[in-house]
Design a protein around this motif. Structure first.
Motif, PDB file in Angstrom:
ATOM      1  N   UNK A  27      11.445  -3.233  -2.073  1.00 26.00           N
ATOM      2  CA  UNK A  27      12.262  -2.456  -1.149  1.00 26.00           C
ATOM      3  C   UNK A  27      11.969  -0.990  -1.436  1.00 26.00           C
ATOM      4  N   UNK A  28      11.751  -0.211  -0.398  1.00 18.84           N
ATOM      5  CA  UNK A  28      11.471   1.211  -0.546  1.00 18.84           C
ATOM      6  C   UNK A  28      12.504   2.007   0.238  1.00 18.84           C
TER       7      UNK A  28
ATOM      8  N   UNK B 267       0.814  -1.210   0.000  1.00 15.29           N
ATOM      9  CA  UNK B 267       0.000   0.000   0.000  1.00 15.29           C
ATOM     10  C   UNK B 267       0.857   1.274   0.000  1.00 15.29           C
ATOM     11  N   UNK B 268       2.052   1.221   0.542  1.00 18.72           N
ATOM     12  CA  UNK B 268       2.905   2.415   0.628  1.00 18.72           C
ATOM     13  C   UNK B 268       3.752   2.663  -0.620  1.00 18.72           C
ATOM     14  N   UNK B 269       3.755   1.752  -1.581  1.00 15.34           N
ATOM     15  CA  UNK B 269       4.532   1.925  -2.814  1.00 15.34           C
ATOM     16  C   UNK B 269       3.940   3.051  -3.652  1.00 15.34           C
TER      17      UNK B 269
ATOM     18  N   UNK C 151       0.618  -5.422   4.788  1.00 18.79           N
ATOM     19  CA  UNK C 151       0.791  -4.120   4.135  1.00 18.79           C
ATOM     20  C   UNK C 151      -0.087  -4.000   2.899  1.00 18.79           C
ATOM     21  N   UNK C 152      -1.234  -4.652   2.949  1.00 23.28           N
ATOM     22  CA  UNK C 152      -2.226  -4.593   1.876  1.00 23.28           C
ATOM     23  C   UNK C 152      -3.588  -4.310   2.510  1.00 23.28           C
TER      24      UNK C 152
ATOM     25  N   UNK D 112      17.518   3.063  -4.621  1.00 22.03           N
ATOM     26  CA  UNK D 112      17.349   2.341  -3.365  1.00 22.03           C
ATOM     27  C   UNK D 112      15.931   1.769  -3.202  1.00 22.03           C
ATOM     28  N   UNK D 113      15.184   1.708  -4.310  1.00 20.92           N
ATOM     29  CA  UNK D 113      13.826   1.173  -4.277  1.00 20.92           C
ATOM     30  C   UNK D 113      13.599   0.264  -5.475  1.00 20.92           C
ATOM     31  N   UNK D 114      12.862  -0.807  -5.231  1.00 21.71           N
ATOM     32  CA  UNK D 114      12.589  -1.747  -6.326  1.00 21.71           C
ATOM     33  C   UNK D 114      11.312  -2.520  -6.001  1.00 21.71           C
TER      34      UNK D 114
END
Length: 168
Positions: free
Chosen positions: A49-50, A29-31, A108-109, A40-42
């Motif tokens: 990874x955020x 949800x935070x993406x 996290x959903x 640094x995010x993928x």
């Protein structure tokens, strides 16, 4: 056409009888799409990874459908500690990963079919065979999602979820 007659499978694109037995979220949800421009995010189909500080794995909350013998699945994202995420990543293609103890994580959903938020429910992430998404076990609480995972649902509930999600 009512959601319980047939649907097109998102994986194989074939028409299937009955309502879908799985739904999933493409990202935690935070993406945010802008994160994909950061080094640094993928976000992949399996891991996220955020900002090099927040780590997630994609897994399945499986719920037995009591009156059909089927399994209903929610494809969800769970946050992991950096240490557990690194361990998961290192063992991703290793058959021995099935021997790993479960990892603690936070759901996290957001699943919109529940009156109460599903964010931040406590979970245990069970690694399964290579090629299978981890099994997400919710901590036993009185949240309706946790109750459904423990006790199962009916085909009527599967149709209800389909109607809520497919018809808006």
């Amino acid at each position: 056409m009512p959601a319980d007659h047939h649907h097109r499978c998102a994986c194989c694109t074939e028409h299937q009888d009955g309502p879908p037995l799985s739904y999933g979220a493409p990202a935690p949800v935070v993406w945010k799409p802008r994160y994909s421009r950061r080094r640094d995010s993928e976000l992949t189909a399996d891991q996220c990874m955020i900002k090099g500080r927040h780590f997630f794995v994609h897994g399945l909350i499986e719920i037995p459908v009591r009156d059909s013998g089927d399994t209903f699945s929610w494809g969800v994202w769970v946050s992991l500690s950096e240490e557990n995420f690194a361990r998961t990543h290192d063992l991703w293609d290793d058959p021995a990963r099935e021997q790993e103890p479960p990892y603690f994580g936070w759901l996290s959903t957001e699943l919109p079919v529940y009156q109460h938020s599903t964010l931040q429910l406590k979970t245990h992430v069970h690694t399964r065979a290579v090629g299978q998404r981890p099994l997400i076990e919710l901590e036993p609480t009185d949240h309706p999602l946790a109750i459904e995972q423990r006790e199962g649902i009916t085909t009527g509930r599967v149709r209800e979820v389909a109607n809520l999600l497919l018809r808006g």
